[in-house]
Scaffold this motif. Structure first.
Motif, PDB file in Angstrom:
ATOM      1  N   GLY A 192      20.564  65.944   6.163  1.00 22.02           N
ATOM      2  CA  GLY A 192      19.626  67.052   6.733  1.00 22.02           C
ATOM      3  C   GLY A 192      20.077  68.273   6.304  1.00 22.02           C
ATOM      4  O   GLY A 192      19.261  69.310   6.036  1.00 22.02           O
ATOM      5  N   ILE A 193      21.470  68.573   6.295  1.00 17.68           N
ATOM      6  CA  ILE A 193      21.814  69.857   6.347  1.00 17.68           C
ATOM      7  C   ILE A 193      21.745  70.504   4.668  1.00 17.68           C
ATOM      8  O   ILE A 193      21.366  71.624   4.416  1.00 17.68           O
ATOM      9  N   GLU A 194      21.696  69.482   3.731  1.00 15.14           N
ATOM     10  CA  GLU A 194      21.476  69.878   2.291  1.00 15.14           C
ATOM     11  C   GLU A 194      20.036  70.470   2.229  1.00 15.14           C
ATOM     12  O   GLU A 194      19.763  70.941   0.818  1.00 15.14           O
ATOM     13  N   VAL A 195      19.176  69.793   2.886  1.00 17.90           N
ATOM     14  CA  VAL A 195      17.665  70.212   2.664  1.00 17.90           C
ATOM     15  C   VAL A 195      17.356  71.465   3.343  1.00 17.90           C
ATOM     16  O   VAL A 195      17.383  72.730   2.692  1.00 17.90           O
ATOM     17  N   ASP A 196      17.245  71.402   4.662  1.00 13.23           N
ATOM     18  CA  ASP A 196      16.758  72.783   5.202  1.00 13.23           C
ATOM     19  C   ASP A 196      17.276  72.719   6.657  1.00 13.23           C
ATOM     20  O   ASP A 196      16.804  73.403   7.553  1.00 13.23           O
ATOM     21  N   GLY A 197      18.441  71.901   7.030  1.00 16.33           N
ATOM     22  CA  GLY A 197      19.172  71.940   8.284  1.00 16.33           C
ATOM     23  C   GLY A 197      19.042  70.872   8.786  1.00 16.33           C
ATOM     24  O   GLY A 197      17.749  70.026   8.848  1.00 16.33           O
ATOM     25  N   PHE A 198      19.984  70.305   9.581  1.00 13.93           N
ATOM     26  CA  PHE A 198      19.889  68.949  10.382  1.00 13.93           C
ATOM     27  C   PHE A 198      19.309  69.192  11.625  1.00 13.93           C
ATOM     28  O   PHE A 198      19.490  70.137  12.510  1.00 13.93           O
ATOM     29  N   LYS A 199      17.951  68.325  11.925  1.00 14.95           N
ATOM     30  CA  LYS A 199      17.080  68.902  13.079  1.00 14.95           C
ATOM     31  C   LYS A 199      17.362  67.779  13.989  1.00 14.95           C
ATOM     32  O   LYS A 199      16.983  66.571  13.668  1.00 14.95           O
ATOM     33  N   PHE A 200      17.275  67.959  15.365  1.00 19.02           N
ATOM     34  CA  PHE A 200      17.208  67.053  16.592  1.00 19.02           C
ATOM     35  C   PHE A 200      16.630  67.533  17.712  1.00 19.02           C
ATOM     36  O   PHE A 200      16.695  68.743  17.893  1.00 19.02           O
ATOM     37  N   ASP A 201      16.162  66.759  18.677  1.00 17.57           N
ATOM     38  CA  ASP A 201      15.488  67.247  19.936  1.00 17.57           C
ATOM     39  C   ASP A 201      16.493  67.129  20.973  1.00 17.57           C
ATOM     40  O   ASP A 201      17.371  66.261  21.049  1.00 17.57           O
ATOM     41  N   LEU A 202      16.844  68.210  22.023  1.00 15.61           N
ATOM     42  CA  LEU A 202      17.689  68.264  23.047  1.00 15.61           C
ATOM     43  C   LEU A 202      16.802  68.700  24.084  1.00 15.61           C
ATOM     44  O   LEU A 202      16.280  69.954  24.233  1.00 15.61           O
ATOM     45  N   ASP A 203      16.549  68.027  25.027  1.00 18.23           N
ATOM     46  CA  ASP A 203      15.862  68.344  26.392  1.00 18.23           C
ATOM     47  C   ASP A 203      14.614  68.882  25.937  1.00 18.23           C
ATOM     48  O   ASP A 203      14.300  69.978  26.628  1.00 18.23           O
ATOM     49  N   GLY A 204      13.978  68.381  25.012  1.00 20.32           N
ATOM     50  CA  GLY A 204      12.483  68.817  24.613  1.00 20.32           C
ATOM     51  C   GLY A 204      12.547  70.158  23.891  1.00 20.32           C
ATOM     52  O   GLY A 204      11.393  70.524  23.414  1.00 20.32           O
ATOM     53  N   GLU A 205      13.868  70.614  23.449  1.00 22.73           N
ATOM     54  CA  GLU A 205      13.972  71.704  22.526  1.00 22.73           C
ATOM     55  C   GLU A 205      14.408  71.249  20.954  1.00 22.73           C
ATOM     56  O   GLU A 205      15.124  70.401  20.932  1.00 22.73           O
ATOM     57  N   ASP A 206      13.873  71.912  20.128  1.00 17.76           N
ATOM     58  CA  ASP A 206      14.298  71.686  18.780  1.00 17.76           C
ATOM     59  C   ASP A 206      15.538  72.407  18.509  1.00 17.76           C
ATOM     60  O   ASP A 206      15.955  73.645  18.806  1.00 17.76           O
ATOM     61  N   VAL A 207      16.609  71.675  17.956  1.00 11.96           N
ATOM     62  CA  VAL A 207      17.833  72.021  17.534  1.00 11.96           C
ATOM     63  C   VAL A 207      17.882  71.956  15.958  1.00 11.96           C
ATOM     64  O   VAL A 207      17.525  70.881  15.384  1.00 11.96           O
ATOM     65  N   VAL A 208      18.237  72.989  15.340  1.00  6.19           N
ATOM     66  CA  VAL A 208      18.824  73.156  13.938  1.00  6.19           C
ATOM     67  C   VAL A 208      19.910  73.372  13.568  1.00  6.19           C
ATOM     68  O   VAL A 208      20.392  74.501  13.806  1.00  6.19           O
ATOM     69  N   ILE A 209      20.763  72.422  12.950  1.00 11.93           N
ATOM     70  CA  ILE A 209      22.251  72.788  12.502  1.00 11.93           C
ATOM     71  C   ILE A 209      22.347  73.192  10.850  1.00 11.93           C
ATOM     72  O   ILE A 209      22.096  72.079  10.361  1.00 11.93           O
ATOM     73  N   THR A 210      22.530  74.336  10.810  1.00 16.29           N
ATOM     74  CA  THR A 210      22.823  74.618   9.129  1.00 16.29           C
ATOM     75  C   THR A 210      24.016  74.362   8.745  1.00 16.29           C
ATOM     76  O   THR A 210      25.329  74.106   9.803  1.00 16.29           O
TER      77      THR A 210
END
Length: 677
Positions: A544-562
């Motif tokens: 995920g990081i190599e594309v456009d960030g690793f993304k996941f849901d946390l309590d209904g909010e989008d989180v993006v880890i670069t």
């Protein structure tokens, strides 16, 4: 302040008469009493007379002006058609013109161009346009056009006597009209038609309100068009800390100091490469870098001369070449010629230096390194191709670079001119070199860029493994880039095999959150973000990081880890040493065999013998009888490489010997002696 005399003494001011400006400031403040709203002391520069060194007093006087405010819109429109480097200078000049006011043109001084205005007592005036017109109006012969002679000429007209006003023109008027004065206009209209407006001017950033301004104002008043088409604007030279150079601060570096230490070529080279419009924080260290670059260029021309002398060969200019090394450097040459030509034609002078520099550094550090063995041990045809190629690139470099550093360029040219019997008396007599797009191979240049990254990463891996470049390695594995020149990598990394793979088996990765980067992004939710991130597999996170960030849901909010928010670590199998480059890795096989060790010792031994030859004053073409002494075990390792040693060090014979210079290589003892044949 009309009541202040030339010495700064107040006259005809009642109780204040006799007081001296600036010197009696405190008395003035006290006398003003409650009329002073506020008092504050601060240090600032104050103008002083050039001769008297007394404080200058500014007095109001009547002046003559150019009426330019009604031309403002036309000047702004004209500026839109002018090319400025840097572009910010265009905006600065636009803003200056937008706020322009009528321009004062007179000064109350003795020296200068007398104002050509004759005025009667009733205020009526005549503006005289030429010496001939003045002679016709006055009936007098004009001899000397400067004060005081010109003031003896008067004009009688309609019962009134006209005398020249005592002022002189502001010197900026002389500068502003230089664009046609230098063409002898209006006497020579042919020059004016051919050369006006000027193609190109350059000056410092302070000239927005000075020369650039008056050039525009004067030509718009005279011809309703600007007097220049292209402008290059430079910044100021400050000290290394960015402080304006000043005698009082003791931070002035004169050009003579730099020239005395490093030469005029370094001064030009250093100043040419500074960014347009940007102040130069002068640095002796950067000047030393330019000196080293010139030394590299000088050594290239010496290498060519020595090579041609050794082979009794006069090189020729080439374009069509067969080998990959020559194709690359010829392509790079013509790419550079194209880039520099375009930059100079568009007056981006500062940007043109770097491509020239990159070219001769690439010639030295890449091409000559790639063909070292071919130039020393190759066939007659191989050596001639190398000499032709170096000659071609070097000569084209000198044709360009003499604009920057003319003295060293001329010295190098004269050296090769004498040896190669060239016709032109000077490098400056050549026409500007032309590029050939048909010889530019952008794909090859990109592959070579990748190849150089891989080579650098391999050297990095060798350093970590404490393995010198003369010691061959079994294999180099490249991960992360496909387009590399395998044979070049093999040669330059001294590897028996080079393999390109998608990944290296056995390399394991781990991803650790960087608390310092995640915290500022997610604040109080950071602990939950980090805990959730740890639940995912390393492979998923990395993908995920190599594309456009690793993304996941946390309590209904989008989180993006670069990539910046994590620390990626990986473990490499013990067999391999690792080097990295942007976008990939190099893995060096550290396994040693008797064959690899033997070749390593042979290469180190050859280097030592070559140094001994040099210390003994031998030339490259001199032949020797060589005697070597070593252990029986080492003899077995080196036997397969004895012919290579003989060829490399110029030995006709190789015998066992126990007398001579003793030294060790990685703990192994050797004895070497030789006789010149």
């Amino acid at each position: 302040f009309n009541c202040v005399n030339e010495e700064g003494i107040f006259e005809n001011l009642g109780e204040y008469s006799g007081w001296k400006a600036k010197g009696d400031d405190l008395k003035f403040i006290e006398a003003l009493g409650d009329s002073v709203v506020a008092k504050e002391s601060y240090i600032h520069d104050y103008p002083h007379g050039e001769r008297s060194h007394e404080p200058v007093i500014f007095r109001t006087t009547k002046q003559w002006f150019f009426k330019v405010e009604d031309l403002k819109e036309k000047m702004i429109a004209a500026n839109d058609e002018i090319s400025w480097n840097p572009p910010t200078a265009k905006n600065a000049f636009h803003n200056w013109l937008n706020n322009l006011r009528d321009n004062s043109i007179t000064k109350q001084r003795y020296w200068g161009t007398p104002v050509p205005i004759w005025q009667a007592e009733d205020g009526d005036y005549i503006v005289v346009g030429s010496v001939k017109e003045l002679e016709d109006l006055s009936g007098m012969k004009v001899g000397e056009m400067h004060i005081p002679d010109i003031d003896a000429i008067t004009i009688s007209k309609d019962g009134k006597l006209y005398k020249r006003i005592p002022d002189v023109l502001d010197v900026w008027i002389d500068a502003g009209t230089a664009s046609w004065n230098c063409l002898d206009f209006p006497h020579r209209e042919d020059y004016f038609k051919e050369f006006f407006p000027a193609d190109f001017i350059l000056e410092g950033k302070d000239q927005i309100r000075g020369w650039f301004n008056l050039l525009m104002v004067a030509s718009m008043l005279a011809f309703e068009k600007p007097s220049f088409k292209n402008v290059y604007m430079n910044g100021f030279v400050t000290d290394v800390d960015g402080v304006k150079m000043s005698k009082s601060l003791g931070n002035i570096i004169s050009p003579d100091q730099l020239i005395e230490k490093h030469g005029a070529d370094v001064l030009r080279y250093y100043m040419f490469g500074t960014n347009a419009g940007v102040d130069v924080n002068f640095s002796w260290d950067e000047c030393k870098v330019r000196q080293r670059q010139l030394n590299i260029l000088w050594n290239v021309h010496k290498f060519l001369l020595d090579l041609c002398k050794e082979n009794s060969y006069i090189p020729k200019f080439v374009e069509n070449v067969e080998n990959i090394e020559e194709k690359y450097i010829i392509s790079y040459l013509h790419s550079t010629l194209e880039d520099v030509t375009v930059l100079l034609e568009t007056y981006h002078l500062d940007e043109a230096i770097s491509p020239m520099e990159d070219l001769f550094l690439e010639l030295s550090r890449t091409y000559i390194q790639m063909v070292r063995d071919k130039s020393a041990l190759g066939s007659k045809e191989d050596k001639e191709v190398v000499m032709d190629t170096i000659y071609t690139v070097l000569l084209e470099v000198l044709k360009m670079f003499h604009l920057v550093s003319p003295f060293i360029s001329e010295a190098m040219y004269l050296n090769i001119k004498d040896v190669f019997d060239l016709k032109e008396d000077s490098i400056s007599h050549f026409m500007w070199p032309e590029f050939n797009r048909g010889l530019i191979d952008e794909e090859l240049e990109e592959k070579m860029n990748n190849t150089k990254k891989v080579i650098q990463a391999s050297l990095q891996a060798r350093e970590k493994a404490k393995l010198g470049l003369r010691w061959p390695v079994k294999e180099v594995i490249v991960v992360g880039v496909a387009d590399v020149l395998i044979d070049v990598v093999k040669q330059q990394t001294n590897a028996k095999s080079v393999v390109v793979k998608d990944k290296l088996e056995g390399v394991s990765y781990s991803v650790k959150p960087d608390y310092g980067k995640i915290g500022p992004k997610y604040g109080k939710d950071s602990p939950k973000v980090i805990a959730r991130l740890k639940e995912f597999s390393t492979g998923d996170v990395l993908a995920g990081i190599e594309v456009d960030g690793f993304k996941f849901d946390l309590d209904g909010e989008d989180v993006v880890i670069t990539k910046e928010m994590v620390m990626i670590e990986h473990q490499v199998p013990e067999q391999y040493g690792e080097g990295s480059f942007k976008g990939g890795f190099v893995y060096l096989d550290k396994e040693r065999t008797s064959e690899l060790e033997g070749e390593g010792y042979a290469r180190e031994l050859m280097r030592k013998i070559q140094q001994m030859r040099k210390d003994a004053g031998l030339q490259k073409l001199d032949r020797i009888n060589l005697k070597l002494g070593m252990s029986e075990e080492m003899q077995g390792l080196l036997n397969p490489f004895m012919n290579m040693i003989k060829e490399k060090v110029g030995a006709d014979s190789l015998e066992e010997g126990r007398e001579g210079e003793k030294f060790s290589i990685k703990g192994e003892e050797f004895v070497v002696s030789f006789d010149k044949l």
